[in-house]
Write a protein that holds these residues in place. Structure first.
Motif, short mmCIF file in Angstrom:
data_model
loop_
_atom_site.label_atom_id
_atom_site.label_comp_id
_atom_site.label_asym_id
_atom_site.label_seq_id
_atom_site.Cartn_x
_atom_site.Cartn_y
_atom_site.Cartn_z
N LYS A 189 0.75 -1.47 -0.36
CA LYS A 189 0.32 0.10 -0.01
C LYS A 189 0.95 1.26 0.61
O LYS A 189 0.96 2.64 -0.52
N ALA A 190 1.98 1.05 0.74
CA ALA A 190 2.74 2.17 0.58
C ALA A 190 3.44 2.24 -0.79
O ALA A 190 3.40 3.79 -1.12
N GLN A 192 2.32 2.19 -3.76
CA GLN A 192 1.57 2.32 -3.90
C GLN A 192 0.88 3.93 -4.01
O GLN A 192 0.38 5.00 -4.37
N ALA A 193 1.00 4.34 -2.62
CA ALA A 193 0.54 5.58 -2.33
C ALA A 193 1.80 6.42 -3.01
O ALA A 193 1.51 7.90 -3.68
N ARG A 195 3.45 5.50 -5.77
CA ARG A 195 2.96 6.00 -6.83
C ARG A 195 1.94 6.46 -7.08
O ARG A 195 2.48 7.39 -7.98
N ASP A 196 0.79 6.70 -6.87
CA ASP A 196 0.17 7.95 -6.95
C ASP A 196 0.41 9.05 -6.45
O ASP A 196 0.05 10.31 -7.32
N ASN A 197 0.99 9.57 -5.61
CA ASN A 197 1.71 11.03 -5.11
C ASN A 197 2.52 11.13 -4.56
O ASN A 197 2.63 11.20 -3.04
N LEU A 199 4.08 13.53 -3.15
CA LEU A 199 4.67 13.96 -2.56
C LEU A 199 4.05 13.89 -1.53
O LEU A 199 3.80 13.90 -0.18
N LYS A 200 2.75 13.16 -1.65
CA LYS A 200 1.74 13.67 -0.23
C LYS A 200 2.13 11.82 0.44
O LYS A 200 2.10 12.33 1.52
N GLU A 202 5.79 11.02 1.04
CA GLU A 202 6.71 11.91 1.92
C GLU A 202 6.09 12.64 3.02
O GLU A 202 6.43 11.87 3.99
N SER A 203 4.67 13.24 2.50
CA SER A 203 4.33 14.13 3.52
C SER A 203 3.05 13.05 4.97
O SER A 203 2.88 13.34 6.17
N ILE A 204 2.84 12.50 4.48
CA ILE A 204 2.37 10.81 6.13
C ILE A 204 3.27 9.63 6.22
O ILE A 204 2.69 9.29 7.55
N ILE A 206 5.97 8.19 4.86
CA ILE A 206 6.71 7.16 4.21
C ILE A 206 7.96 7.63 3.92
O ILE A 206 8.35 8.98 2.52
N ARG A 260 -1.63 -2.09 -14.70
CA ARG A 260 -2.73 -1.40 -13.31
C ARG A 260 -3.79 -2.84 -13.10
O ARG A 260 -3.71 -2.47 -11.67
#
Lengths: 320, 251
Positions: A189-190, A192-193, A195-197, A199-200, A202-204, A206, A260
């Motif tokens: 899941k990390a 995929q996060a 891949r999707d974003n 910046l986000k 890193e901001s949570i 990861i 995908r």
């Protein structure tokens, strides 16, 4: 919870496994060989897609880790007469993972096109090295591979294709299961996060670069295994395995099936192998056909064969 | 009351342009502070420096007494500073639930596990659903983030920040681009969680009604500098600032 837990899905998976198990019943050693090839490519593509489809990293150099696995098997069996199956396969995976760890560390610090170029550059480095280290690698002639041995049985694609097919199938199912676990794990899941974003991600909290590196390492484990199973299948390995056009094959197979979708790379690898086998039988212009196919997929099926099917049936098959 | 966040002579140049100019700021624990000012005043750059996205040209940032200047973003997050974005920043191909779940997993230090299934973790699931319920996103948990409305994506972005259980939350225009009815829905939820958990908040906001009704303290920035700092009543009664803020409200 969608498709993956339904009875329908279980029946489908079971049918596919039964179908795979029954392939040698046809009694054609060419079919067995082809099936081995498709499954080896599938293992390779499954690992590759952890990077491409799940982390969003495009590598042009995964032939290198496939080649490292294959050459390790060739050198161990031919130069050192070590043919024990667990030892040879284990060493092959270790070698390719070792290089994957180092190269992945250097590549994962960079983004997008720089990442892609670096992976390509490293694989070309191995390509050049196989020519230079001809005492070990046999240079452009390549090097022969002896069968693997376990419990008095011999495993190779030259001899008994049935036993070799079941060996490959076992590793394929193992790879399928482990990669399915990985993409549904917290780590998956990390990725995929990321891949999707990025910046986000890193901001949570990861550590994006580190996780990209881990994903790279994991994918090279699969590449190494695939390469190691490929070597005894052909009985011969050549430097072309390190050439970036060979790395392009796994990329193409993955895109063909759909990066995908979890099962996409497997379908892509199977379609790719079958297509190549039939097309090279009728024409010597396989690269031309491959190029055309690539254009068609890129233009009309950007989500691949399964991906397109999936989008069409989206409502029913969500989350396959 | 002590300073949970202290910045000392914080300055940022972009080429020759001084985006943030010698900012000395102390935030007190458990307070809600809003930063207002016209576009280009350096508000977002200030948030970017605190969250580690942008490295300051000079000056230091201290969080709970520790120097965090120049630390990577993910380390600052782990220390307890979370961030909401001006343009909703979510993972579009993950479901609403998975977006929040990744944040919860990160908070619990469980992210690096490769062999456990996410679906099998009841503790993570219940924490995630609790947050989804707080932010009114529970019914949309199985939708992909890309299929959510703008307002819901904004809420999800903020919900992910709160899922990290921060001590300090930085929100960059939490209500920009959403309808006025949704604005209040977002701010009420945000305020409730902030006050309940005693979280310190630093909010960049353009909507003056929201700024005056939800803040304990207002900071006015102009040309990279802090030009006024005080309670909402003080700021409201300042003539000079009134004209400046009216100017930015038109934007």
């Amino acid at each position: 919870m969608g498709f993956q837990n339904t009875l329908y899905c279980k029946v489908l998976v079971l049918t596919c496994i039964l179908l795979l198990l029954s392939i040698p019943l046809a009694g054609s050693s060419y079919l067995n060989f082809l099936a081995c090839m498709a499954l080896v490519y599938s293992i390779w593509a499954l690992g590759y897609n952890l990077l491409l489809g799940y982390t969003g990293l495009l590598s042009f150099g995964h032939g290198a880790y496939f080649g490292l696995g294959a050459y390790t098997v060739a050198i161990l069996t031919t130069r050192y007469s070590i043919q024990s199956l667990p030892v040879v396969l284990g060493t092959a995976i270790l070698v390719s993972t070792f290089f994957g760890t180092i190269i992945g560390y250097l590549c994962a610090r960079h983004v997008a096109k720089y990442f892609a170029l670096l992976t390509l550059a490293f694989s070309q480095l191995f390509y050049a090295l196989t020519f230079k280290l001809y005492k070990w690698t046999g240079g452009s002639d390549g090097i022969g591979v002896k069968p693997l041995k376990l419990l008095g049985l011999e495993f190779s694609g030259i001899g008994d294709t049935v036993s070799y097919y079941y060996l490959v199938l076992l590793f394929f199912l193992l790879s399928l299961y482990t990669s399915w676990r990985i993409v549904n794990s917290p780590f998956g899941k990390a990725l995929q996060a990321i891949r999707d974003n990025p910046l986000k991600a890193e901001s949570i909290g990861i550590p994006v670069k580190r996780y990209k590196w881990y994903a790279f390492i994991v994918s090279t484990v699969y590449s190494g295994l695939a390469g190691a199973l490929y070597a005894p299948l052909f009985g011969h390995v050549v430097p072309d395995l390190f050439h970036f056009s060979f790395s392009g094959e796994v990329l193409f197979a993955t895109l063909l099936g759909g990066h995908r979708i979890f099962i996409g790379p497997v379908i892509g690898a199977i379609v790719f192998t079958i297509a190549r086998s039939y097309i090279t039988a009728v024409t010597i212009y396989w690269p031309l056909v491959l190029g055309l196919l690539l254009v068609i997929v890129a233009l009309f099926f950007p989500h691949g064969v399964i991906g397109t099917l999936y989008t069409t049936l989206k409502g029913r098959f969500r989350r396959l | 009351m002590r300073g949970i966040l202290v910045t000392k002579s914080l300055t940022k140049f972009f080429g020759g342009f001084k985006a943030v100019d010698n900012v000395n700021l102390t935030l007190h624990e458990g307070t809600v502070t809003s930063i207002v000012g016209p576009n280009g005043a350096g508000k977002t750059t200030l948030l970017n420096m605190i969250s580690g996205v942008v490295k300051p040209s000079s000056g230091r940032i201290y969080f709970m007494g520790r120097d965090i200047t120049g630390l990577p973003v993910h380390k600052i997050v782990r220390m307890g500073i979370a961030r909401g974005f001006q343009i909703p920043c979510v993972c579009s191909n993950l479901t609403t639930l998975d977006n929040v779940r990744v944040a919860v997993l990160s908070r619990m230090g469980k992210l690096c596990n490769m062999f456990k299934l996410v679906d099998g973790d009841g503790e993570v699931y219940s924490k995630a659903t609790e947050i989804l319920k707080t932010f009114g996103l529970y019914d949309k948990r199985d939708l992909l983030a890309q299929d959510l409305s703008h307002g819901d994506r904004k809420l999800l972005d903020i919900a992910m920040a709160f899922a990290l259980e921060p001590k300090l939350i930085l929100l960059d225009e939490p209500t920009s681009g959403v309808s006025s009815s949704e604005k209040n829905r977002i701010m009420k939820t945000v305020e409730k969680v902030i006050r309940e958990k005693g979280i310190t908040a630093l909010i960049v906001e353009h909507d003056m009604d929201i700024v005056f009704s939800y803040s304990d303290r207002i900071i006015v920035m102009y040309d990279g500098k802090i030009i006024a700092d005080g309670e909402p009543e003080e700021i409201m009664s300042d003539r000079r600032i009134e004209s400046l803020l009216l100017g930015c409200e038109r934007l």
